[in-house]
Every structure is written in C-alpha cells, then in structure tokens.
Design a protein around this motif. Sequence first.
Motif: not given
Length: 225
Positions: A63-73
């Motif tokens: 989620f964080k490094y491929f989809l570029r979501w922040d920690d909360d999401l």
Amino acid sequence: MLLFFSIKYTHFSAAVFMSPYFNSHLLMFFVCGYPLSIFFIVVNEFCERFSYYGMRAVLVLYFKYFLRWDDDLATSIYHTFVAFCYLTPILGAIVADSWLGKFKTIIYLSIVYAIGQVAMAVSAIHDITDTDRDGTPDNMTFHVVMSMVGLFLIALGTGGIKPCVAAFGGDQFGDHQERQRRTFFSVFYLCINGGSLLSTIITPILRGRYEEGLFSCKTINAKII
C-alpha cells in the motif's frame, strides 16, 4: 505464476479425492491407517495459510510503496481487510450448514480465493499501465481497484472455508478411528501454524531481495504460493 496455480490446484485435486462421489462409488484408500484424502487436506491447509499470511506480511508495504498511500490509509485498509477475514467465517458456516454443505462450500470459495490472489498479483504488475516505461504506473486507479477486488475475494474465500475445512477433515474418519482423528487435528493445526510462520519470515525476505525487479512484492508472493 505457474507455481501459484500448481499450489492452488491442490484445492481441486483434494476435491476429487474428498468428494462424496469418490467416497461412495470407489474404494476408500488408506495410507498408514489414514484416509488418503486427509493428506490432501493437510497439505492444502499448509499452502493456504502460507498464501494468506505471506500476502498479509507485505500488504502494508504494498500500500505504501506501490499504491503510494500514507500510513493512516494503509493501516486502515489493512485492518479492515483483516477484520473482514474474521467475519466471513460466519457467512461460510451459514452457507455450508444451510445450503451447499461443507464440500461444495470449500470448492466454490477456493475458486473465489484463487481468483482473488490472481487479481492481487495482476494489480502489482506496474507494466500493465506504465505506458512510458518509467517504472511508475500511469493509471493508479486500475491498480487500486484490482487490489481492492482481490482483497475482497481473498477475505471471502479464506474466511468462508475456515469453518468448513477442519470439520470436513474430521468427517473423513469413521467412529472406530478416534486415535487417527486426534492425530489428524494435531497435524492439521501444526500445518496452519507452520505455514503461517514460514510465510511470515520468507515473504518479506523475498520482497526485500526482488522488489526492484519486473514484478513487485505482491507478484513475488503470488508466484511463491
């Protein structure tokens, strides 16, 4: 991906040997005093747990490094997925007891499970939408939708078969096989914990080693399982 499908084929090979037709029309085969179908159930459970926990071990990183979501999401979606995995056993139990029975519930939801894993693997292939070949997906919406569909199907599949597999394994034994039944449940839960432990250790290592390759960590996990 071939390894992924070969492991998922275990669901269907087990289905042949565990089906009511097989048991009622052919001689029941025994190995060391245990029904042959038991070995398929145990191996299948090990692979299923390896699949689930291996994927879950790198899900937040995906989620964080491929989809570029922040920690909360990323954390919110992760915990929603885990919670859904533990709610769907209620649905699986109702379907098995009131409609399809344990055998058909396991088969149908295993197919759903496999489709979900394929969807997750496809969602992690950035080349699908990377038209300019700069290493970054150009249509992130496609990857988000595919990953959410994949997670939904995985949660439905893994949770749906959870209340059925152990009970179905116990059904393979006759009343005179109490000792073998107890041994089966011991080995069965050993395989659950063993598959979970190994995948939790191995998958992040593989993700760290190969994440810069053609496929991201989600595809690597799918190829292994």
